[in-house]
Design a protein around this motif. Structure first.
Motif, short mmCIF file in Angstrom:
data_model
loop_
_atom_site.label_atom_id
_atom_site.label_comp_id
_atom_site.label_asym_id
_atom_site.label_seq_id
_atom_site.Cartn_x
_atom_site.Cartn_y
_atom_site.Cartn_z
N UNK A 26 51.33 51.49 36.30
CA UNK A 26 50.61 52.22 37.35
C UNK A 26 49.24 52.67 36.87
N UNK A 27 49.16 53.07 35.61
CA UNK A 27 47.86 53.48 35.06
C UNK A 27 46.89 52.31 35.03
N UNK A 28 47.36 51.14 34.57
CA UNK A 28 46.49 49.97 34.53
C UNK A 28 46.04 49.57 35.94
N UNK A 29 46.95 49.66 36.90
CA UNK A 29 46.58 49.34 38.28
C UNK A 29 45.54 50.32 38.82
N UNK A 30 45.71 51.60 38.48
CA UNK A 30 44.75 52.61 38.93
C UNK A 30 43.35 52.34 38.37
N UNK A 31 43.29 51.86 37.12
CA UNK A 31 42.01 51.61 36.47
C UNK A 31 41.33 50.33 36.95
N UNK A 32 42.03 49.49 37.71
CA UNK A 32 41.46 48.22 38.17
C UNK A 32 41.62 48.10 39.68
N UNK A 33 40.68 48.68 40.45
CA UNK A 33 40.79 48.67 41.92
C UNK A 33 40.83 47.25 42.50
N UNK A 34 40.12 46.32 41.88
CA UNK A 34 40.09 44.96 42.42
C UNK A 34 41.44 44.27 42.26
N UNK A 35 42.12 44.54 41.15
CA UNK A 35 43.47 43.99 40.98
C UNK A 35 44.41 44.56 42.04
N UNK A 36 44.28 45.86 42.33
CA UNK A 36 45.09 46.47 43.39
C UNK A 36 44.78 45.84 44.74
N UNK A 37 43.51 45.61 44.99
CA UNK A 37 43.12 45.01 46.26
C UNK A 37 43.68 43.59 46.38
N UNK A 38 43.72 42.87 45.27
CA UNK A 38 44.29 41.54 45.29
C UNK A 38 45.76 41.55 45.67
N UNK A 39 46.50 42.53 45.17
CA UNK A 39 47.91 42.62 45.52
C UNK A 39 48.10 43.13 46.94
N UNK A 40 47.17 43.93 47.42
CA UNK A 40 47.27 44.48 48.77
C UNK A 40 46.86 43.47 49.84
N UNK A 41 45.78 42.73 49.59
CA UNK A 41 45.23 41.84 50.62
C UNK A 41 45.48 40.36 50.34
#
Length: 201
Positions: free
Chosen positions: A167-182
């Motif tokens: 979760x910490x790594x995901x928080x630090x990388x918004x683009x990676x989160x966006x990739x999983x979301x969109x």
């Protein structure tokens, strides 16, 4: 519909839903485990039988989203990528260990993501096996169930720590989160973080 020119497809819908469902089941398992093992939470929540039943069924269902997603070619292709270490992955790990700045070689998934995926799959199997021994008491002798409880409890602590790191790594990388979301990522980000990412024909 095709993504904008500056976006690159990364995850198919089945992969994203499998990730969300697995995350929901995993977090529910961790939350209910905390309510079962920590006395202050147990007293606050109460209804131990309900909490225990929710924990057991979420644990039993944990592999299901992955198994369903493996029916898609995109998930099978990524599963093969996640299970294979390359020379680039070893270089990525050396650079990460030395905290070397700058880009690190990586395909669609870097070595850290591969290790996390492999750890998660292995842990899921261990937790499922030990959980079944604890749930169905007639499956094995008492000494096996005692050992299963010990392994299950300690693995649960390790899982909680690793999930927090994820979760910490995901928080630090918004683009990676966006990739999983969109399902898509910025092409510049992909070129910087995953320079060897090439889609097969």
């Amino acid at each position: 519909m095709n993504p904008p020119a500056d976006r690159r497809p990364r995850f198919a819908p089945a992969q994203r839903w499998a990730h969300r469902a697995t995350a929901a089941l995993m977090l529910t398992c961790l939350a209910t485990a905390a309510c079962l093992y920590l006395p202050p939470l147990a007293q606050l929540v109460g209804r131990r039988r309900l909490v225990a039943g929710l924990h057991e069924w979420c644990g039993l269902l944990l592999p299901v989203p992955l198994l369903l997603a493996l029916a898609t070619r995109a998930m099978r292709r990524d599963a093969a990528r996640l299970g294979r270490f390359t020379t680039a992955d070893r270089a990525w790990l050396r650079a990460a260990r030395r905290r070397r700045p700058g880009p690190r070689p990586a395909g669609k998934f870097n070595a850290g993501q591969k290790l996390y995926a492999q750890w998660t799959l292995g842990t899921m199997l261990v937790m499922l096996g030990t959980g079944l021994l604890m749930w169905f008491t007639g499956l094995a002798p008492a000494v096996w169930r005692t050992g299963a409880t010990f392994v299950h409890d300690w693995f649960a602590l390790a899982v909680a720590a690793v999930v927090l790191g994820h979760l910490r790594m995901a928080y630090l990388d918004p683009e990676a989160r966006r990739g999983m979301r969109t399902g898509t990522v910025d092409r510049e980000w992909a070129g910087r973080e995953h320079p060897q990412w090439v889609e097969p024909d």
